[in-house]
Design a protein around this motif. Structure first.
Motif, PDB file in Angstrom:
ATOM      1  N   VAL A 134       0.858  -1.179   0.000  1.00  0.00           N
ATOM      2  CA  VAL A 134       0.000   0.000   0.000  1.00  0.00           C
ATOM      3  C   VAL A 134       0.900   1.237   0.000  1.00  0.00           C
ATOM      4  N   ASN A 157      -5.753   3.058  -7.668  1.00  0.00           N
ATOM      5  CA  ASN A 157      -6.942   2.953  -6.819  1.00  0.00           C
ATOM      6  C   ASN A 157      -6.824   3.964  -5.680  1.00  0.00           C
ATOM      7  N   TRP A 168      -7.358   0.775   1.059  1.00  0.00           N
ATOM      8  CA  TRP A 168      -5.934   0.981   1.342  1.00  0.00           C
ATOM      9  C   TRP A 168      -5.533   0.227   2.602  1.00  0.00           C
ATOM     10  N   LEU A 171      -4.089  -1.982  -6.268  1.00  0.00           N
ATOM     11  CA  LEU A 171      -3.798  -0.653  -5.742  1.00  0.00           C
ATOM     12  C   LEU A 171      -2.744   0.084  -6.563  1.00  0.00           C
TER      13      LEU A 171
END
Length: 466
Positions: free
Chosen positions: A400, A420, A426, A434
């Protein structure tokens, strides 16, 4: 009646990958069968950071109360009804909501919205890692009045005291807010002396109800900060690479109190528990002196996995350790400033196993230098270490790109593309991609990570005979 109502969000109200529920269920079964401590015991733990804030405020004659929406929802209650009931009972001046993680921002806004509808004069405050890095974004929603940046105890106390006296808040350091339509962002507050902290306010929290849900697992902080500089971690930015420790005697006292309260195991949730080994040895000696039976786990760097140190930990009732394995390729490890050599990994893990320390291992999929070949090798490694019982709690995380990290603050420089922006996703087990790596699309990264998660679940099923 209370001056401050602390609210912890429902942590299960976020979207996760379909495989995650199976993985989590199997990990818990595996932990129970093998009597493991650590990550496998699940994520329902007391919000100790909020309990510390409460204890500090109470020391300064501020009345506090708690609402843990995770506990309420696990018991089948409606979160809005629970929140309204708490607001009616406590009639608080301030509602302070956990803001540690990006994925709970929508929960923060929902809690703030319900609070303001109930009584628009209530001041809504948040703080924590995510809130600190997103303070302006949070304030522009007009739902939250103030963001406490960085370490929270002294700033929150100064803010609450100013509000109680009807004074201005411009002199409160470490605070962000909107005042008369303009952004207020005061100077950062220096770190406090953590040896002055009281024990967390567990007496004011529904601990028995939580223990009924999680089997008696609790969480403490023995120190704050980390001297490391991992590029994917927000600790260097948040804690400024400064490490501060509580007195060993106070840590032992907290463990003893938890044993009296009915805890069965404890996470020592420090970022790098093994940084000062003399300090750790004093804690372990205190546990032995007090003849405590409670077991605990901690987080260690892999180079802490030496026979003498692990023996010290074991003798002090430590039975598990989380370590960040992260990647299989040394180039990838070096690119994010990890301090261990990949060729030493098996030696470290075998040393831990011989010492009786169960290992939780974190694997990160999607670091900037990751390649397809490297991620496939990481999937194989996670499976191999689980099959050989060297890492009995494998935790495959999707990378992340958090704000406040070296990579997240400048993704273009790291060669990644964030695809994203839905902060609800997240977190480490999201349903959708992501970010890309320098060489792989976000979709390919997510697909390989999900394959690893499924492979781990399959191996767990085989070991459990299910």
């Amino acid at each position: 009646m209370s001056d401050v109502l602390f609210v912890y969000p429902n942590i299960f109200n976020i979207p996760v990958h379909p495989e995650f529920d199976r993985y989590e269920r199997l990990m818990l079964q595996f932990a129970e069968e093998r009597e493991l401590v650590g990550l496998a015991r699940g994520t329902i733990v007391p919000p100790t950071a909020l309990l510390l804030l409460s204890a500090y405020l109470k020391e300064h004659q501020v009345a506090t109360s708690f609402l843990d929406l995770t506990v309420e929802c696990c018991e089948g209650k409606d979160k809005h009804e629970a929140l309204l009931a708490a607001l009616q009972k406590e009639d608080p001046l301030v509602v302070a909501v956990n803001g540690m993680e990006d994925c709970f921002l929508s929960e923060l806004y929902d809690i703030a919205r319900v609070t303001k509808r109930y009584n628009e004069t209530i001041t809504v405050v948040t703080g924590g890692v995510s809130a600190t890095t997103r303070d302006v974004e949070i304030l522009t929603t007009s739902l939250v009045d103030f963001v406490v940046r960085g370490e929270g105890e002294q700033t929150l106390l100064s803010l609450v005291q100013a509000l109680m006296r009807g004074n201005g808040v411009e002199s409160v350091r470490g605070l962000s807010g909107i005042q008369e339509g303009r952004l207020l962002r005061t100077e950062d507050r220096p770190f406090m002396d953590v040896t002055t902290l009281p024990l967390p306010d567990r007496e004011n929290y529904p601990l028995a109800r939580l223990y009924a849900l999680n089997g008696g697992v609790d969480l403490i902080y023995a120190s704050r900060g980390c001297s490391g500089s991992c590029a994917f971690c927000n600790a260097p930015g948040y804690w400024k690479r400064v490490w501060r420790a509580r007195e060993p005697g106070k840590v032992v006292e907290e463990l003893a109190r938890l044993e009296e309260m009915g805890a069965t195991s404890v996470h020592i949730y420090d970022l790098n528990f093994g940084l000062d080994k003399r300090w750790v040895a004093e804690i372990c000696a205190g546990v032995r002196k007090e003849r405590l039976e409670i077991v605990w786990d901690c987080e260690l760097a892999l180079h802490d996995f030496t026979k003498p140190f692990l023996q010290t930990l074991y003798d002090g009732n430590c039975r598990g350790a989380f370590c960040g394995i992260e990647a299989v390729n040394q180039l990838v490890l070096d690119s994010v400033h990890k301090s261990y050599r990949s060729h030493d990994l098996m030696r470290y893990l075998r040393t831990a196993k011989a010492a009786g320390i169960h290992v939780d291992g974190g694997y990160i999929f999607g670091l900037p230098e990751d390649t397809d070949q490297g991620l496939q090798a990481l999937t194989r490694l996670a499976g191999k270490l689980l099959e050989e019982d060297l890492v009995e709690t494998p935790a495959p995380f999707l990378f992340v790109p958090f704000l406040g990290t070296e990579i997240g603050d400048d993704p273009a420089r790291s060669g990644i593309e964030i695809v994203n922006q839905n902060t609800e996703e997240w977190h480490f087990f999201p349903p959708n991609p992501l970010a890309s790596t320098r060489y792989l699309s976000a979709e390919k990264v997510h697909r390989e990570w999900a394959r690893c998660l499924t492979n781990v679940s399959n191996i767990l099923e085989s070991k459990l005979g299910t």
